[in-house]
Design a protein around this motif. Structure first.
Motif, mmCIF file in Angstrom:
data_model
loop_
_atom_site.group_PDB
_atom_site.id
_atom_site.type_symbol
_atom_site.label_atom_id
_atom_site.label_comp_id
_atom_site.label_asym_id
_atom_site.label_seq_id
_atom_site.Cartn_x
_atom_site.Cartn_y
_atom_site.Cartn_z
ATOM 1 N N ILE A 1 7.864 0.676 4.660
ATOM 2 C CA ILE A 1 7.132 -0.479 4.135
ATOM 3 C C ILE A 1 6.094 -0.002 3.134
ATOM 4 C CG2 ILE A 1 5.658 -2.447 4.712
ATOM 5 C CD1 ILE A 1 8.399 -2.754 5.881
ATOM 6 N N LEU A 2 6.046 -0.642 1.978
ATOM 7 C CA LEU A 2 4.997 -0.342 1.010
ATOM 8 C C LEU A 2 3.677 -0.941 1.475
ATOM 9 C CD1 LEU A 2 6.861 -1.030 -2.367
ATOM 10 C CD2 LEU A 2 6.465 1.181 -1.259
ATOM 11 N N ASP A 3 2.562 -0.341 1.052
ATOM 12 C CA ASP A 3 1.266 -0.881 1.455
ATOM 13 C C ASP A 3 1.043 -2.242 0.781
ATOM 14 O OD1 ASP A 3 0.036 -0.635 -1.135
ATOM 15 O OD2 ASP A 3 -0.468 1.431 -0.728
ATOM 16 N N PRO A 4 0.086 -3.046 1.248
ATOM 17 C CA PRO A 4 -0.102 -4.415 0.727
ATOM 18 C C PRO A 4 -0.307 -4.483 -0.783
ATOM 19 C CG PRO A 4 -1.303 -4.140 2.769
ATOM 20 C CD PRO A 4 -0.786 -2.788 2.411
ATOM 21 N N ASP A 5 -1.112 -3.569 -1.340
ATOM 22 C CA ASP A 5 -1.361 -3.614 -2.786
ATOM 23 C C ASP A 5 -0.091 -3.352 -3.576
ATOM 24 O OD1 ASP A 5 -4.027 -4.169 -2.427
ATOM 25 O OD2 ASP A 5 -4.675 -2.082 -2.589
ATOM 26 N N VAL B 1 4.817 -5.077 -6.664
ATOM 27 C CA VAL B 1 6.270 -5.104 -6.821
ATOM 28 C C VAL B 1 6.801 -6.531 -6.854
ATOM 29 C CG1 VAL B 1 8.458 -4.564 -5.665
ATOM 30 C CG2 VAL B 1 6.668 -2.835 -5.777
ATOM 31 N N VAL B 2 6.351 -7.345 -5.921
ATOM 32 C CA VAL B 2 6.938 -8.674 -5.744
ATOM 33 C C VAL B 2 6.361 -9.704 -6.707
ATOM 34 C CG1 VAL B 2 7.323 -10.552 -4.105
ATOM 35 C CG2 VAL B 2 7.432 -8.173 -3.325
ATOM 36 N N LYS B 3 5.041 -9.722 -6.867
ATOM 37 C CA LYS B 3 4.415 -10.753 -7.698
ATOM 38 C C LYS B 3 4.427 -10.392 -9.183
ATOM 39 C CE LYS B 3 1.405 -12.632 -4.089
ATOM 40 N NZ LYS B 3 0.006 -12.938 -3.685
ATOM 41 N N ASN C 1 8.781 -8.886 0.597
ATOM 42 C CA ASN C 1 7.609 -9.542 1.170
ATOM 43 C C ASN C 1 6.371 -9.088 0.392
ATOM 44 O OD1 ASN C 1 5.299 -10.118 2.790
ATOM 45 N ND2 ASN C 1 6.575 -10.216 4.618
ATOM 46 N N PRO C 2 5.597 -9.992 -0.210
ATOM 47 C CA PRO C 2 4.462 -9.585 -1.045
ATOM 48 C C PRO C 2 3.338 -8.896 -0.276
ATOM 49 C CG PRO C 2 4.467 -11.952 -0.731
ATOM 50 C CD PRO C 2 5.762 -11.447 -0.178
ATOM 51 N N LYS C 3 3.372 -8.984 1.050
ATOM 52 C CA LYS C 3 2.344 -8.312 1.853
ATOM 53 C C LYS C 3 2.874 -7.044 2.513
ATOM 54 C CE LYS C 3 -0.279 -12.507 2.908
ATOM 55 N NZ LYS C 3 -0.829 -13.369 3.987
#
Length: 235
Positions: free
Chosen positions: A18-22, A27-29, A57-59
């Motif tokens: 999983i990538l971190d939230p930032d 990536v997504v937004k 998932n953006p988070k």
């Protein structure tokens, strides 16, 4: 689709992660990624990896790391810049960190004029953010480190490698190959005492052009000259 940027992950290993939230949000937004899109990951320590997005998932963006490259050799060039009165260190980092650069060192010199009530800790964090952005946008494998401010005398004592000083009265010579540090002075340049101390360390003096350059411009010109002369390559 393959996203046109590298993305940072601190611990690079094969398999699902999983990538971190930032980074997930980026990536997504920002890139509007979808499941099945391909991305390139970097750990800032010389390794790159191909990965596939499983859940955008953006988070908490879930990805599959497929293959990891061998660690590339660390860059040989360091940039040592004097603390400046107008906060241009951040601007310098924005441009310089796009080069294959090991580290940017902040120097306190006799003619350094830091802004009154300056917080160099905050400045350093902003420089680190610029360096991280350059790592990804420039598709480098090594993150350019930002070193805390030290006095020039301490830097000269501790740095092990060749020294190049950007000086208007220097020579248009080919810089040495291998581990090296490029030193640029503040507004007004290095003092005569500092130049003598640098000379005693066996430094080469490099003329960048026939005109006087701004303290914020000289580091970028110097890196361009040295990089394209071949000195950025391993010895």
């Amino acid at each position: 689709m393959k996203l046109d940027s590298n993305f940072f992950i601190e611990k690079l290993q094969s398999g699902e992660t999983i990538l971190d939230p930032d980074e997930s949000s980026h990536v997504v937004k920002s890139f509007r990624a979808h499941a099945g899109d391909s991305i390139i990951l970097c750990d800032g320590k010389g390794r790159l990896a191909n990965a596939e997005i499983l859940d955008p998932n953006p988070k908490a963006c879930k990805i599959l790391v497929k293959d990891i490259s061998e660690q590339e050799q660390r860059p040989k060039i360091h940039l040592a810049i004097s603390c400046l009165s107008d906060g241009s260190e951040e601007e310098i980092t924005f441009h310089a960190a796009q080069f294959p650069l090991a580290a940017i060192h902040l120097l306190r010199t006799e003619r350094s004029q830091e802004p009154r009530d300056s917080d160099l800790g905050k400045l350093r964090r902003r420089m680190e953010a610029k360096s991280m952005a350059a790592l990804k946008q420039s598709r480098k494998s090594w993150l350019t480190e930002i070193k805390a401010p030290i006095y020039l005398s301490e830097f000269l004592e501790n740095f092990n490698g060749n020294l190049i000083v950007c000086e208007k009265n220097g020579e248009k010579c080919k810089p040495p190959v291998g581990e090296l540090a490029v030193l640029t002075g503040p507004e007004g340049g290095f003092s005569p005492t500092e130049l003598e101390a640098i000379k005693n360390k066996g430094a080469a003096f490099l003329s960048l052009c026939d005109t006087r350059l701004r303290a914020a411009t000289a580091p970028i010109i110097a890196l361009g000259i040295i990089t394209f002369s071949g000195s950025a390559k391993p010895a």
